[in-house]
Design an enzyme around this catalytic site. Structure first.
Site, mmCIF file in Angstrom:
data_model
loop_
_atom_site.group_PDB
_atom_site.id
_atom_site.type_symbol
_atom_site.label_atom_id
_atom_site.label_comp_id
_atom_site.label_asym_id
_atom_site.label_seq_id
_atom_site.Cartn_x
_atom_site.Cartn_y
_atom_site.Cartn_z
ATOM 1 N N GLY A 12 -18.515 -72.361 18.504
ATOM 2 C CA GLY A 12 -17.734 -73.867 18.241
ATOM 3 C C GLY A 12 -16.522 -73.775 18.751
ATOM 4 O O GLY A 12 -15.737 -72.417 18.743
ATOM 5 N N ASN A 113 -19.195 -64.710 16.745
ATOM 6 C CA ASN A 113 -20.777 -63.502 16.054
ATOM 7 C C ASN A 113 -21.985 -63.650 16.825
ATOM 8 O O ASN A 113 -22.516 -63.089 17.556
ATOM 9 C CB ASN A 113 -20.603 -63.310 14.967
ATOM 10 C CG ASN A 113 -20.213 -64.526 13.871
ATOM 11 O OD1 ASN A 113 -20.872 -66.078 14.416
ATOM 12 N ND2 ASN A 113 -20.444 -64.905 12.878
ATOM 13 N N THR A 141 -12.903 -68.099 16.748
ATOM 14 C CA THR A 141 -13.807 -69.285 15.774
ATOM 15 C C THR A 141 -12.721 -69.554 14.321
ATOM 16 O O THR A 141 -12.050 -68.636 14.072
ATOM 17 C CB THR A 141 -15.165 -68.628 14.736
ATOM 18 O OG1 THR A 141 -15.631 -68.889 14.210
ATOM 19 C CG2 THR A 141 -14.703 -66.643 14.695
ATOM 20 N N ILE A 142 -13.072 -70.985 13.857
ATOM 21 C CA ILE A 142 -12.887 -71.459 13.131
ATOM 22 C C ILE A 142 -12.857 -70.607 12.266
ATOM 23 O O ILE A 142 -12.099 -70.992 10.821
ATOM 24 C CB ILE A 142 -12.282 -72.701 12.994
ATOM 25 C CG1 ILE A 142 -14.207 -73.350 12.671
ATOM 26 C CG2 ILE A 142 -11.528 -73.324 14.277
ATOM 27 C CD1 ILE A 142 -13.831 -74.830 12.676
ATOM 28 N N ASP A 143 -14.101 -70.012 11.683
ATOM 29 C CA ASP A 143 -14.831 -70.159 10.221
ATOM 30 C C ASP A 143 -14.316 -68.392 10.128
ATOM 31 O O ASP A 143 -14.475 -67.814 9.164
ATOM 32 C CB ASP A 143 -16.551 -69.117 10.402
ATOM 33 C CG ASP A 143 -16.705 -70.723 11.063
ATOM 34 O OD1 ASP A 143 -16.308 -71.987 11.208
ATOM 35 O OD2 ASP A 143 -18.442 -70.574 11.931
ATOM 36 N N GLY A 190 -16.690 -73.664 8.562
ATOM 37 C CA GLY A 190 -16.679 -72.615 8.426
ATOM 38 C C GLY A 190 -18.745 -72.104 7.596
ATOM 39 O O GLY A 190 -18.320 -70.530 7.853
ATOM 40 N N ARG A 191 -19.745 -72.931 7.709
ATOM 41 C CA ARG A 191 -20.781 -71.898 7.864
ATOM 42 C C ARG A 191 -21.145 -71.438 6.450
ATOM 43 O O ARG A 191 -20.662 -71.782 5.266
ATOM 44 C CB ARG A 191 -20.990 -71.148 9.194
ATOM 45 C CG ARG A 191 -22.471 -71.437 9.295
ATOM 46 C CD ARG A 191 -22.963 -70.850 10.326
ATOM 47 N NE ARG A 191 -23.008 -71.417 11.476
ATOM 48 C CZ ARG A 191 -22.983 -71.900 13.286
ATOM 49 N NH1 ARG A 191 -22.356 -70.563 13.294
ATOM 50 N NH2 ARG A 191 -23.042 -72.847 13.429
ATOM 51 N N GLU A 246 -18.989 -76.624 4.008
ATOM 52 C CA GLU A 246 -20.313 -77.147 4.601
ATOM 53 C C GLU A 246 -21.403 -76.426 3.148
ATOM 54 O O GLU A 246 -22.847 -77.127 4.241
ATOM 55 C CB GLU A 246 -19.796 -77.759 6.250
ATOM 56 C CG GLU A 246 -19.761 -76.545 6.050
ATOM 57 C CD GLU A 246 -20.021 -76.605 8.064
ATOM 58 O OE1 GLU A 246 -20.378 -77.439 8.369
ATOM 59 O OE2 GLU A 246 -19.988 -75.339 8.713
ATOM 60 N N GLN A 302 -10.870 -80.921 13.059
ATOM 61 C CA GLN A 302 -10.508 -79.609 11.824
ATOM 62 C C GLN A 302 -10.947 -78.522 13.212
ATOM 63 O O GLN A 302 -9.701 -77.718 13.040
ATOM 64 C CB GLN A 302 -11.064 -78.314 10.692
ATOM 65 C CG GLN A 302 -12.909 -78.796 11.480
ATOM 66 C CD GLN A 302 -13.129 -78.233 9.408
ATOM 67 O OE1 GLN A 302 -13.216 -78.289 8.697
ATOM 68 N NE2 GLN A 302 -14.491 -79.386 9.757
HETATM 69 O O1 F6P Z 1 -18.876 -71.885 14.234
HETATM 70 C C1 F6P Z 1 -17.579 -72.920 14.046
HETATM 71 C C2 F6P Z 1 -18.058 -74.146 13.247
HETATM 72 O O2 F6P Z 1 -17.297 -75.069 13.863
HETATM 73 C C3 F6P Z 1 -18.777 -73.450 11.971
HETATM 74 O O3 F6P Z 1 -17.896 -74.123 10.699
HETATM 75 C C4 F6P Z 1 -20.115 -75.040 11.914
HETATM 76 O O4 F6P Z 1 -20.805 -74.863 11.387
HETATM 77 C C5 F6P Z 1 -20.510 -75.161 13.534
HETATM 78 O O5 F6P Z 1 -19.561 -74.606 14.295
HETATM 79 C C6 F6P Z 1 -20.626 -76.712 14.098
HETATM 80 O O6 F6P Z 1 -21.146 -77.041 15.181
HETATM 81 P P1 F6P Z 1 -21.427 -77.147 16.195
HETATM 82 O O7 F6P Z 1 -20.404 -78.120 16.974
HETATM 83 O O8 F6P Z 1 -22.740 -77.075 17.223
HETATM 84 O O9 F6P Z 1 -22.447 -78.819 15.395
#
Ligand code: F6P
Length: 413
Positions: A12, A113, A141-143, A190-191, A246, A302
């Protein structure tokens, strides 16, 4: 004469991922590398021999400055998992053939990661087969869920966007508070880690009441307890603001987004697309309590809001890119650059470096002690941790009233 470097972006994107790319490019040029190649769409594109010579696109200092402020992956990104070495040697032979053809000495991968899994496997393969190339990871990573680094580039800017937007959403909603009830649920990425959602707490201050509740994925989500909290809040105020991650999950592990019928999409690393929890909970409240609700999903905004990126973040992203080139140039491989917090006040940081095997595929979660006992807020320690990371700005270069970006045409093969 030195050989070449290749750099890729993966996973991401963030508002400052290209600042790391700029740091890689600038440092590689300063250290006398011949060419800096960019993989189009990470390792997946490289396998199709898609790459560019970055000096065709970054021609001067102004381009570097624009790149630092351009959101999303300039080179294009991918979510691509390399097979284990023993499962498919062919793919490794192919990658190393391409690297040899391009006279690559150092391979730099900017990612989170999952992406560090690529650095781990490629550096393992090089070691196993006696290949000379070095492989270095640049965190992103934003996470903010990478182990062994105080925080990740991209997090501070996303946190700043979230805190700012939460303030604005609260202002918007509170304007309607006369004789009307409104519950606003804000869904934040943020998973499985709540670092980003917790940043909603920063909205609270002299000029803002802040959110009423914050739910992180680290604590199991109880729908009944949630509804009774909202009921109780509505019994004494007309507008209620709630930040949810989320990734909130029920006690049995089901994502609330799934319970609400969210998306079935799963990526190469087995991650479900998490979306729709705010809409689900807002509809539930509206049905149960008969009041107006609004679901706000910040979604890709975001992680692409470079117009409000934090200066600390832009600078650190640039710094880790440069540090990776330096480390690779000096012979390191199979490692990822980390950010060490040197002091909080004044905030100072420095780069360090760690074995990527200890980082790849892991997940650093918010410590339970930084979440309030009842699981509906974060503590002052959390706020103190994130506050320095959102400081300062580095204004965009505006053309025609809009931020100028550096971009490559999309490759849609
Ligand atoms: O890993 C970064 C992230 O932005 C997470 O916060 C989010 O769940 C995921 O990527 C979303 O990924 P994609 O844009 O591939 O659906």
């Amino acid at each position: 004469m030195k050989g070449n470097i290749i750099v890729g972006q993966s996973g991401g994107p963030t508002a400052v991922i290209n600042s790391s790319l700029a740091g890689v490019f600038k440092t590689a040029m300063d250290r006398g590398f011949n060419k800096v190649y960019g993989m189009r769409y990470g390792i997946q594109g490289l396998l199709d021999e898609k790459y560019v010579d970055l000096s065709d696109y970054i021609k001067n200092e102004l381009d570097i400055e624009i790149l630092k402020r351009t959101p999303s992956a300039f080179l294009g990104t991918c979510r691509y998992k390399l097979p284990a070495i023993h499962e498919n040697q062919e793919i490794y032979i192919k990658i190393f053939d391409i690297l040899e053809k391009l006279n690559i000495e150092c391979f730099i991968y900017i990612g989170g990661n999952d992406s560090m899994d690529t650095i781990k496997k490629l550096s393992d393969y090089a070691l196993l087969t006696g290949k000379p190339q070095r492989f270095l990871g640049v965190p992103k990573t934003i996470d903010n869920d990478l182990a062994l680094t105080d925080h990740t580039p991209g997090y501070g800017s996303a946190a700043k966007y979230i805190a700012t937007s939460v303030k604005e959403v609260i202002r918007d909603g509170n304007g309607f508070s006369y004789k009307k009830q409104l519950v606003t649920i804000i869904e934040i990425m943020g998973r499985n880690a709540g670092w980003l959602t917790g940043a909603a707490a920063l909205a609270k201050g002299e000029d803002c009441e802040g959110v009423d509740l914050i739910y992180l994925p680290e604590v199991p989500f109880d729908i009944e307890a949630f509804l009774s909290k909202v009921r109780e809040l509505l019994s004494r105020k007309n507008t209620v603001f709630i930040a949810i991650s989320e990734g909130i999950r029920l006690a049995d592990g089901t994502y609330v987004s799934q319970a609400g019928g969210g998306s079935d999409y799963v990526d190469a690393f087995g991650h479900k697309q998490l979306t729709g929890s705010a809409t689900y909970l807002a509809n539930l409240i509206s049905r149960e309590m008969g009041c107006k609700t609004r679901a706000v999903e910040f979604s890709s905004l975001q992680r692409s809001a470079s117009h409000i990126a934090s200066r600390v973040d832009i600078n650190e992203a640039f710094m880790v890119g440069g540090a990776a080139v330096k480390a690779a140039d000096e012979g390191d491989s199979g490692r990822m650059v980390v950010i060490d917090r040197v002091s909080d006040d004044p905030y100072q940081s420095a780069t360090g470096i760690y074995d990527v095997h200890k980082i790849a595929n892991g997940e650093k979660l918010v410590p339970r002690s930084w979440i309030s006992e009842d699981g509906t807020n974060v503590t002052q320690d959390f706020v103190d941790y994130v506050r320095p990371l959102i400081q300062g700005d580095d204004p965009c270069i505006l053309v025609g009233g809009l931020p100028r970006h550096l971009h490559l045409p999309a490759d849609e093969d």
